[in-house]
Motif scaffolding. Structure first.
Motif, short mmCIF file in Angstrom:
data_model
loop_
_atom_site.label_atom_id
_atom_site.label_comp_id
_atom_site.label_asym_id
_atom_site.label_seq_id
_atom_site.Cartn_x
_atom_site.Cartn_y
_atom_site.Cartn_z
N ARG A 142 0.83 -1.21 0.00
CA ARG A 142 0.00 0.00 0.00
C ARG A 142 0.86 1.26 0.00
NH1 ARG A 142 -5.01 1.06 0.19
NH2 ARG A 142 -5.49 -1.15 0.58
N GLY A 143 0.60 2.13 -0.99
CA GLY A 143 1.31 3.39 -1.09
C GLY A 143 2.72 3.29 -1.63
N ALA A 144 3.15 2.13 -2.08
CA ALA A 144 4.54 1.92 -2.48
C ALA A 144 4.75 2.08 -3.98
CB ALA A 144 5.01 0.53 -2.05
N ARG A 145 5.93 2.59 -4.33
CA ARG A 145 6.43 2.49 -5.70
C ARG A 145 7.27 1.22 -5.77
NH1 ARG A 145 9.78 5.66 -8.31
NH2 ARG A 145 8.62 5.52 -10.26
N VAL A 146 6.95 0.36 -6.73
CA VAL A 146 7.53 -0.98 -6.78
C VAL A 146 8.28 -1.16 -8.09
CG1 VAL A 146 7.04 -3.45 -6.71
CG2 VAL A 146 5.65 -1.86 -5.34
N ALA A 160 0.90 -6.56 -6.23
CA ALA A 160 1.22 -5.26 -5.63
C ALA A 160 0.09 -4.26 -5.86
CB ALA A 160 2.52 -4.72 -6.23
N LEU A 161 -0.46 -4.23 -7.06
CA LEU A 161 -1.55 -3.29 -7.33
C LEU A 161 -2.83 -3.67 -6.58
CD1 LEU A 161 -0.95 -2.59 -11.11
CD2 LEU A 161 -0.52 -1.06 -9.19
N HIS A 162 -3.08 -4.96 -6.42
CA HIS A 162 -4.21 -5.37 -5.59
C HIS A 162 -4.00 -4.91 -4.15
CE1 HIS A 162 -7.16 -7.64 -7.83
NE2 HIS A 162 -6.21 -8.27 -8.51
N GLY A 163 -2.74 -4.82 -3.74
CA GLY A 163 -2.44 -4.38 -2.38
C GLY A 163 -2.36 -2.88 -2.21
N GLY A 164 -2.55 -2.11 -3.28
CA GLY A 164 -2.58 -0.66 -3.16
C GLY A 164 -1.31 0.06 -3.54
N ALA A 165 -0.41 -0.57 -4.28
CA ALA A 165 0.78 0.12 -4.78
C ALA A 165 0.38 1.30 -5.65
CB ALA A 165 1.67 -0.83 -5.56
N THR A 166 1.15 2.36 -5.59
CA THR A 166 0.84 3.53 -6.41
C THR A 166 1.36 3.38 -7.84
OG1 THR A 166 2.87 4.62 -5.67
CG2 THR A 166 0.84 5.06 -4.41
N ARG A 194 -6.97 1.47 -10.77
CA ARG A 194 -5.61 0.93 -10.81
C ARG A 194 -5.09 0.73 -12.22
NH1 ARG A 194 -7.78 -2.80 -6.39
NH2 ARG A 194 -7.07 -1.82 -4.45
N ASP A 195 -5.97 0.82 -13.21
CA ASP A 195 -5.56 0.69 -14.61
C ASP A 195 -4.58 1.81 -14.94
OD1 ASP A 195 -5.40 -0.25 -17.16
OD2 ASP A 195 -7.35 0.51 -17.80
N GLY A 196 -3.45 1.46 -15.55
CA GLY A 196 -2.46 2.47 -15.93
C GLY A 196 -1.39 2.71 -14.90
N ARG A 197 -1.45 2.03 -13.75
CA ARG A 197 -0.43 2.23 -12.73
C ARG A 197 0.79 1.33 -12.93
NH1 ARG A 197 -3.69 2.81 -6.95
NH2 ARG A 197 -5.02 4.57 -7.57
N ALA A 198 0.78 0.50 -13.96
CA ALA A 198 1.91 -0.37 -14.24
C ALA A 198 2.57 0.03 -15.55
CB ALA A 198 1.47 -1.82 -14.30
N ARG A 199 3.90 -0.06 -15.58
CA ARG A 199 4.67 0.16 -16.80
C ARG A 199 5.42 -1.12 -17.13
NH1 ARG A 199 7.89 5.76 -16.44
NH2 ARG A 199 8.26 5.18 -18.61
N PHE A 200 5.69 -1.33 -18.43
CA PHE A 200 6.26 -2.58 -18.89
C PHE A 200 7.47 -2.27 -19.78
CE2 PHE A 200 1.74 -2.91 -18.20
CZ PHE A 200 1.61 -4.04 -17.40
N LEU A 201 8.64 -2.67 -19.32
CA LEU A 201 9.88 -2.39 -20.04
C LEU A 201 10.50 -3.70 -20.50
CD1 LEU A 201 11.48 0.20 -17.57
CD2 LEU A 201 9.91 0.64 -19.47
N VAL A 202 10.60 -3.89 -21.82
CA VAL A 202 11.25 -5.08 -22.37
C VAL A 202 12.71 -4.73 -22.59
CG1 VAL A 202 11.22 -6.81 -24.21
CG2 VAL A 202 9.08 -5.78 -23.42
N HIS A 203 13.49 -4.92 -21.54
CA HIS A 203 14.91 -4.52 -21.55
C HIS A 203 15.76 -5.62 -20.92
CE1 HIS A 203 13.70 -0.67 -22.90
NE2 HIS A 203 13.53 -0.07 -21.73
N ASP A 204 17.03 -5.60 -21.26
CA ASP A 204 18.04 -6.38 -20.55
C ASP A 204 18.42 -5.60 -19.30
OD1 ASP A 204 20.41 -7.50 -19.56
OD2 ASP A 204 21.18 -7.98 -21.55
N LEU A 205 18.22 -6.20 -18.13
CA LEU A 205 18.47 -5.49 -16.88
C LEU A 205 19.88 -4.91 -16.83
CD1 LEU A 205 17.89 -4.69 -13.94
CD2 LEU A 205 18.57 -7.01 -13.27
N PHE A 206 20.88 -5.69 -17.23
CA PHE A 206 22.26 -5.26 -17.04
C PHE A 206 22.68 -4.14 -18.00
CE2 PHE A 206 22.19 -9.56 -15.20
CZ PHE A 206 22.58 -9.22 -13.90
N HIS A 207 21.77 -3.76 -18.91
CA HIS A 207 22.00 -2.59 -19.74
C HIS A 207 21.01 -1.47 -19.41
CE1 HIS A 207 23.92 -5.81 -22.19
NE2 HIS A 207 24.79 -4.86 -22.46
N SER A 208 20.34 -1.59 -18.27
CA SER A 208 19.25 -0.64 -17.97
C SER A 208 19.38 0.03 -16.61
CB SER A 208 17.89 -1.39 -18.02
OG SER A 208 17.71 -2.02 -19.27
N TRP A 209 20.52 -0.12 -15.95
CA TRP A 209 20.65 0.43 -14.60
C TRP A 209 20.43 1.94 -14.58
CZ3 TRP A 209 19.92 -3.04 -11.26
CH2 TRP A 209 20.49 -4.31 -11.34
#
Length: 310
Positions: A142-146, A160-166, A194-209
């Motif tokens: 609840r209230g968290a950026r995840v 997380a969104l069911h639990g109230g993540a921002t 809650r629609d629109g509170r999630a973003r989706f990044l198709v990236h390689d983590l080790f090139h995205s820090w």
């Protein structure tokens, strides 16, 4: 396989997906190669190695007998997947032994809905051993950026969104899995606040820090990487690289959920890596696994550590 047959005879109805029998935990002699999962309305049995026609027939008869009692008149649907034992990976063979499998196949867990695929491959879209991890996230978001790393089909994000993540940032390099993750979010949140509170990044983590750091910091970072996936992540080699970056992503007092499903790597190795690479992160607890996943060796089971930024 008597322990599996006995478990089937005691099964109770349930609306949520879950594991019913976990022979892989080593607590049921003679059944080490069997698991049984419930992805409503389908039973999914998995066998590692070769199995006899007699065993398959006995399993089907046991399911049919129990379903006649608890199935409320519905037809029995069950699937058998045959896999090779631990070692070199080969393509599993999956058969629908009775009934049918819905398409799309949507299951429930803890009030959330998830798409699963039980007829193709080993990964079914929802890892049942992580149910307690998703429960913890739902209860504490609840209230968290995840930030959800190695998001796969984004089940943690849905929890997380069911639990109230921002807001939840999902990252995974597999576009197909992320597409399923987006569908999971629409299943749960289309037309809701809650629609629109999630973003989706198709990236390689080790090139995205850099990008992730600029988008942060985060109240909660979830790291649930594969234990071995060539070209993506190899736990022994890559987990230290991941751990040393976590403190820079967290707010003061922020938390990290650090997951490892590698039977060959004991918990002590993960803790040692964490202490060496991210000394400001203090482990608060190891989350329990679902009771059905009890294991004779806790070090072989799924390991989920909760750490807090000091």
């Amino acid at each position: 396989m008597q322990a599996l047959i006995d478990t089937i005879a005691r099964m109770a109805p349930s609306g949520d997906a879950h594991r019913v029998f976990h022979g892989r935990g080593g607590l049921h002699p003679g059944c080490e190669d069997w698991t049984l999962d419930w992805y409503p309305p389908v039973w999914v049995a998995t066998h590692f190695g070769n199995t006899s026609d007699d065993d398959v027939r006995a399993l089907g008869e046991a399911l049919q007998a129990r379903w006649a009692i608890i199935g409320q008149g519905q037809p029995l649907n069950w699937v058998l997947q045959r896999r090779q034992p631990d070692g070199p990976v080969s393509r599993p063979v999956t058969e629908c032994m009775a009934g049918s499998v819905p398409e799309p196949h949507v299951v429930h867990e803890g009030g959330a809905r998830y798409l699963v695929q039980v007829m193709k491959g080993q990964n079914r879209g929802l890892f049942l051993d992580m149910a307690e991890g998703r429960r913890w996230v739902r209860d504490h978001a609840r209230g968290a950026r995840v930030l959800n790393l190695f998001a796969y089909t984004c089940a943690f994000s849905v929890a997380a969104l069911h639990g109230g993540a921002t807001e939840v940032i999902n990252l995974d390099m597999a576009g197909g899995a992320m597409s399923t993750g987006q569908r999971n979010h629409r299943l749960n949140f289309a037309g809701t606040p809650r629609d629109g509170r999630a973003r989706f990044l198709v990236h390689d983590l080790f090139h995205s820090w850099g990008k992730l750091t600029r988008m942060g910091p985060y109240d909660l970072v979830i790291a649930d990487p594969p234990s071995y996936q060539k070209g993506s992540f190899v736990a022994l080699k890559d987990y230290p690289r991941l751990l040393r970056r976590l403190p820079d992503l967290l707010v003061p007092g922020g938390q990290a959920l650090i997951c490892l499903n590698a039977p060959e790597i004991p918990e002590s190795v993960l803790r040692e890596q964490l202490a060496r690479e991210a000394p400001t992160l203090v482990v608060e607890q190891r989350l329990p696994n679902p009771p059905a996943f009890a294991d004779a060796s806790p070090d072989r089971a799924l390991k989920v550590l909760l750490a807090r930024q000091g």
